[in-house]
Design an enzyme around this catalytic site. Structure first.
Site, mmCIF file in Angstrom:
data_model
loop_
_atom_site.group_PDB
_atom_site.id
_atom_site.type_symbol
_atom_site.label_atom_id
_atom_site.label_comp_id
_atom_site.label_asym_id
_atom_site.label_seq_id
_atom_site.Cartn_x
_atom_site.Cartn_y
_atom_site.Cartn_z
ATOM 1 N N GLY A 16 0.825 -1.211 0.000
ATOM 2 C CA GLY A 16 0.000 0.000 0.000
ATOM 3 C C GLY A 16 0.857 1.258 0.000
ATOM 4 N N VAL A 75 -5.072 -4.473 1.819
ATOM 5 C CA VAL A 75 -4.988 -5.142 3.122
ATOM 6 C C VAL A 75 -4.791 -6.631 2.895
ATOM 7 C CG1 VAL A 75 -6.412 -3.394 4.253
ATOM 8 C CG2 VAL A 75 -7.501 -5.451 3.336
ATOM 9 N N ASN A 103 -3.986 -9.998 -3.096
ATOM 10 C CA ASN A 103 -3.998 -11.304 -3.770
ATOM 11 C C ASN A 103 -5.213 -12.115 -3.331
ATOM 12 O OD1 ASN A 103 -1.826 -11.353 -5.483
ATOM 13 N ND2 ASN A 103 -0.402 -12.135 -3.942
ATOM 14 N N SER A 129 1.061 -7.053 -9.489
ATOM 15 C CA SER A 129 2.252 -7.902 -9.399
ATOM 16 C C SER A 129 3.507 -7.062 -9.402
ATOM 17 C CB SER A 129 2.289 -8.858 -10.583
ATOM 18 O OG SER A 129 3.492 -9.589 -10.544
ATOM 19 N N GLY A 131 5.686 -7.035 -6.409
ATOM 20 C CA GLY A 131 6.213 -6.842 -5.059
ATOM 21 C C GLY A 131 6.404 -5.371 -4.734
ATOM 22 N N LYS A 183 -4.280 -13.020 -12.189
ATOM 23 C CA LYS A 183 -3.149 -12.841 -11.267
ATOM 24 C C LYS A 183 -2.796 -14.176 -10.607
ATOM 25 C CE LYS A 183 -0.071 -10.737 -8.642
ATOM 26 N NZ LYS A 183 0.082 -11.383 -7.398
ATOM 27 N N HIS A 186 -0.875 -16.115 -13.089
ATOM 28 C CA HIS A 186 0.463 -15.510 -13.114
ATOM 29 C C HIS A 186 1.316 -16.096 -11.985
ATOM 30 C CE1 HIS A 186 3.240 -12.641 -11.253
ATOM 31 N NE2 HIS A 186 3.496 -12.182 -12.465
ATOM 32 N N ASN A 187 0.750 -16.159 -10.795
ATOM 33 C CA ASN A 187 1.515 -16.680 -9.658
ATOM 34 C C ASN A 187 1.817 -18.165 -9.823
ATOM 35 O OD1 ASN A 187 1.010 -14.106 -8.718
ATOM 36 N ND2 ASN A 187 0.665 -14.768 -6.612
ATOM 37 N N GLU A 190 4.590 -18.407 -12.063
ATOM 38 C CA GLU A 190 5.788 -17.969 -11.313
ATOM 39 C C GLU A 190 6.343 -19.144 -10.485
ATOM 40 O OE1 GLU A 190 5.046 -14.268 -9.111
ATOM 41 O OE2 GLU A 190 6.051 -15.189 -7.408
ATOM 42 N N ARG A 445 -11.474 -50.365 -17.553
ATOM 43 C CA ARG A 445 -12.722 -49.749 -17.083
ATOM 44 C C ARG A 445 -13.932 -50.559 -17.522
ATOM 45 N NH1 ARG A 445 -14.097 -44.857 -19.054
ATOM 46 N NH2 ARG A 445 -15.166 -44.239 -17.159
HETATM 47 P P1 NBP Z 1 -0.230 -7.530 4.337
HETATM 48 O O1 NBP Z 1 -0.807 -8.599 3.483
HETATM 49 O O2 NBP Z 1 0.836 -7.894 5.311
HETATM 50 O O3 NBP Z 1 -1.437 -6.801 5.133
HETATM 51 C C1 NBP Z 1 -1.156 -5.811 6.078
HETATM 52 C C2 NBP Z 1 -2.173 -4.691 5.987
HETATM 53 O O4 NBP Z 1 -3.496 -5.193 6.194
HETATM 54 C C3 NBP Z 1 -1.935 -3.642 7.061
HETATM 55 O O5 NBP Z 1 -2.201 -2.373 6.529
HETATM 56 C C4 NBP Z 1 -2.946 -4.038 8.115
HETATM 57 O O6 NBP Z 1 -3.295 -2.987 8.974
HETATM 58 C C5 NBP Z 1 -4.094 -4.421 7.252
HETATM 59 N N1 NBP Z 1 -5.132 -5.192 7.942
HETATM 60 C C6 NBP Z 1 -5.115 -6.438 8.451
HETATM 61 BR BR1 NBP Z 1 -3.657 -7.527 8.521
HETATM 62 N N2 NBP Z 1 -6.274 -6.820 8.982
HETATM 63 C C7 NBP Z 1 -7.088 -5.761 8.816
HETATM 64 C C8 NBP Z 1 -8.425 -5.519 9.164
HETATM 65 N N3 NBP Z 1 -9.163 -6.466 9.755
HETATM 66 N N4 NBP Z 1 -8.943 -4.321 8.883
HETATM 67 C C9 NBP Z 1 -8.205 -3.380 8.282
HETATM 68 N N5 NBP Z 1 -6.920 -3.538 7.898
HETATM 69 C C10 NBP Z 1 -6.369 -4.722 8.174
HETATM 70 O O7 NBP Z 1 0.305 -6.312 3.421
HETATM 71 P P2 NBP Z 1 1.140 -6.349 2.057
HETATM 72 O O8 NBP Z 1 2.284 -7.304 2.113
HETATM 73 O O9 NBP Z 1 1.399 -4.911 1.753
HETATM 74 O O10 NBP Z 1 0.114 -6.923 0.990
HETATM 75 C C11 NBP Z 1 -1.143 -6.320 0.733
HETATM 76 C C12 NBP Z 1 -1.875 -7.179 -0.278
HETATM 77 O O11 NBP Z 1 -1.119 -7.218 -1.496
HETATM 78 C C13 NBP Z 1 -2.047 -8.632 0.149
HETATM 79 O O12 NBP Z 1 -3.246 -9.144 -0.365
HETATM 80 C C14 NBP Z 1 -0.892 -9.331 -0.522
HETATM 81 O O13 NBP Z 1 -1.130 -10.713 -0.736
HETATM 82 C C15 NBP Z 1 -0.821 -8.558 -1.842
HETATM 83 N N6 NBP Z 1 0.483 -8.579 -2.498
HETATM 84 C C16 NBP Z 1 1.618 -8.514 -1.772
HETATM 85 C C17 NBP Z 1 2.851 -8.522 -2.419
HETATM 86 C C18 NBP Z 1 4.122 -8.407 -1.637
HETATM 87 O O14 NBP Z 1 5.195 -8.532 -2.259
HETATM 88 N N7 NBP Z 1 4.076 -8.158 -0.337
HETATM 89 C C19 NBP Z 1 2.897 -8.588 -3.799
HETATM 90 C C20 NBP Z 1 1.716 -8.615 -4.533
HETATM 91 C C21 NBP Z 1 0.509 -8.620 -3.854
HETATM 92 P P3 NBP Z 1 -2.528 -2.787 10.381
HETATM 93 O O15 NBP Z 1 -1.338 -1.935 10.072
HETATM 94 O O16 NBP Z 1 -3.508 -2.092 11.222
HETATM 95 O O17 NBP Z 1 -2.155 -4.150 10.896
#
Ligand code: NBP
Length: 472
Positions: A16, A75, A103, A129, A131, A183, A186-187, A190, A445
């Site tokens: 985010g 999130v 995701n 996609s 990261g 997506k 894609h994964n 990957e 069969r």
């Molecule tokens: P995370 O998947 O680790 O999620 C953390 C975020 O979710 C924080 O902002 C957290 O808030 C919030 N959150 C949670 Br946990 N529970 C919540 C709830 N009940 N209400 C509101 N907010 C909530 O973050 P990320 O690694 O940045 O990935 C975000 C999305 O993107 C995921 O779906 C992930 O699979 C996808 N994605 C990630 C990557 C990567 O490389 N990391 C790549 C591509 C896609 P908090 O701060 O209050 O805990």
């Protein structure tokens, strides 16, 4: 008071934050909200002078957005997405757009799409996609959802997406969950790419190449037909030394692979549609077996086999492994594309496979030179049944198959596990076998279940049963 924000983003973890910085750097005004408010404050404070506005209350956040409001969720996939949607819905108005950039499982996206549509809201499941770095500098974006949302989101998504040859790596994939579905594939692909690279590494290691020598091989491969982000980072990873010990970092990393589920989701979907994705399957299973470290260590002293020690001409082996890797990769993509085509037909999504391959050329983890060839093959023959039969890929497979066989045979005799190489080769050989042993299977069969069979000397669709001898 700032001007109304172009978009709002909920969820300021790594993805985010970087997406917001990307949007703000393109001149968009972005409102941000995070469940834990300290995170919002720290983020906004760390980026003064950007087009950012942080909020502690979701209603203030929603009020700050230009209409129709666009709220993007980054999130954690699963319950958190439903929780945030539940909090947002009472604050939104008809026509507003909620985008889930995480995701999420495409079936969840379909459910949310229907739920929000019933309330007059628009929902877009958008695969993102690339990261952390992709999010900041330009990801590949795969948005689904209603057609009407694309015109609204296009200026923002095209501005923040990666670009290749001037074209943004984003396009409207299709309705409902199509974006998250693509997506997911894609994964899955990957997973296949990564496992194939690991098998190549394993063979080169068994042939006695040092980690630095292997790094040089991957660097060289990255100059040719295998050019891709994953080959590039493999070379870099192999070259990396641990500052404390001076040893290659990869030699110090425990051989237990993690996974978050998108590979398994791909397998479930493939099984539901009876589409073969044996390379991705081998890759997922390889991660599962790797995670059973204690069992493998115990088994290593009990189950016999050769201790891998590959001799002979190293340069020749490197060339053969290159060919085996390239051919296996083609099979893996052929399987992934076949799965997408099947799903597209089933759901009526009209997926443009060539267009999808073209947006995967930048920003995402599987970006690679050869994706251009997939786009070309799909436009040359939109009805292409299997990528392996497109002239370019057919030629590569035909010229690689001898090396591919040699590599798999060598691995088997040396006891080096190459599940993805061998699954890919088995698919290739099955596909090119005009008469498989399924005649005997049909006999079995019919023998035990009177399931009947067709005959090669009679028209298709005529079914026969044999009265088989009784077995006591
Ligand atoms: P995370 O998947 O680790 O999620 C953390 C975020 O979710 C924080 O902002 C957290 O808030 C919030 N959150 C949670 Br946990 N529970 C919540 C709830 N009940 N209400 C509101 N907010 C909530 O973050 P990320 O690694 O940045 O990935 C975000 C999305 O993107 C995921 O779906 C992930 O699979 C996808 N994605 C990630 C990557 C990567 O490389 N990391 C790549 C591509 C896609 P908090 O701060 O209050 O805990």
């Amino acid at each position: 008071m700032n001007r109304p924000s172009d978009i709002g983003l909920v969820g300021l973890a790594v993805m985010g934050q970087n997406l917001v910085l990307n949007m703000a750097s393109r001149g968009f005004q972005v409102s941000v909200f995070n469940r834990t408010p300290e995170v919002t404050d720290a983020f906004v404070a760390a980026h003064p002078g950007q087009h950012l506005a942080g909020f502690h209350a979701l209603d203030d956040f929603v009020r700050s957005l230009a209409r129709p409001r666009k709220v993007m969720l980054m999130v954690k996939a699963g319950a958190a997405v439903d929780a945030v949607i539940g909090q947002l819905v009472p604050l939104l108005e008809a026509g507003d757009i909620v985008i889930d950039g995480g995701n999420s499982l495409y079936t969840d996206t379909e459910r949310r799409d229907a739920q929000l549509a019933a309330l007059g809201l628009r929902f877009v499941g958008a695969g993102v996609s690339g990261g952390e770095e992709g999010a900041r500098k330009g990801p590949a974006i795969m948005p689904g959802g209603p057609d009407s949302t694309w015109d609204e989101l296009r200026p923002i998504f095209e501005a923040i997406a990666a670009r290749v040859d001037g074209a943004p790596c984003v396009r409207h994939i299709g309705p409902g969950g199509a974006g998250h579905y693509v997506k997911m594939i894609h994964n899955g692909i990957e997973y296949g790419d990564m496992q194939l690279i690991c098998e190549a590494y394993s063979l080169l290691k068994a042939a006695g190449l040092s980690t630095d020598e292997m790094a040089a091989v991957f660097d060289r491969w990255n100059e040719g037909e295998l050019q891709s982000y994953l080959i590039q980072i493999t070379g870099r990873a192999l070259a990396q030394k641990d500052p404390q010990t001076g040893l290659p970092v990869v030699d110090l990393i425990l051989d237990k692979a993690g996974q978050k589920g998108t590979g398994q989701w791909t397998l479930v979907n493939a099984a539901e549609q009876a589409v073969v994705v044996s390379t991705i399957n081998a890759a997922v299973e390889a991660r599962v077996l790797s995670s059973q470290k204690a069992l493998r260590v115990a088994a290593s002293t009990q189950l016999q086999g050769p201790l891998p020690a590959i001799g002979g001409d190293r340069a020749a082996l490197v060339a053969q492994v290159h060919d085996a890797l390239y051919a296996s990769k083609i099979v893996s993509y052929a399987q992934g594309l076949t799965l997408m085509r099947s799903m597209s037909d089933r759901q009526g999504w009209a997926l443009d496979l060539g267009g999808i391959a073209s947006i995967w050329r930048g920003g995402c983890i599987i970006r690679a030179r050869f994706l251009n060839r997939i786009t070309e093959a799909c436009s040359a023959d939109p009805g292409l049944q299997n990528l392996m039969l497109a002239p370019f890929f057919r030629e590569v497979l035909n010229r690689s198959q001898a090396s591919w066989r040699a590599v798999v045979a060598l691995a088997v005799t040396q006891g080096v596990p190459v599940p993805a190489f061998s699954a890919s080769l088995a698919y290739y050989d099955s596909l090119r076998t005009a008469r498989l042993p399924a005649n005997l299977l049909q006999a079995q069969r019919d023998f035990f279940g009177a399931h009947t069979y067709e005959r090669i000397d009679r028209p298709a669709g005529e079914w026969f049963h044999t009265v088989w001898p009784e077995v006591i």
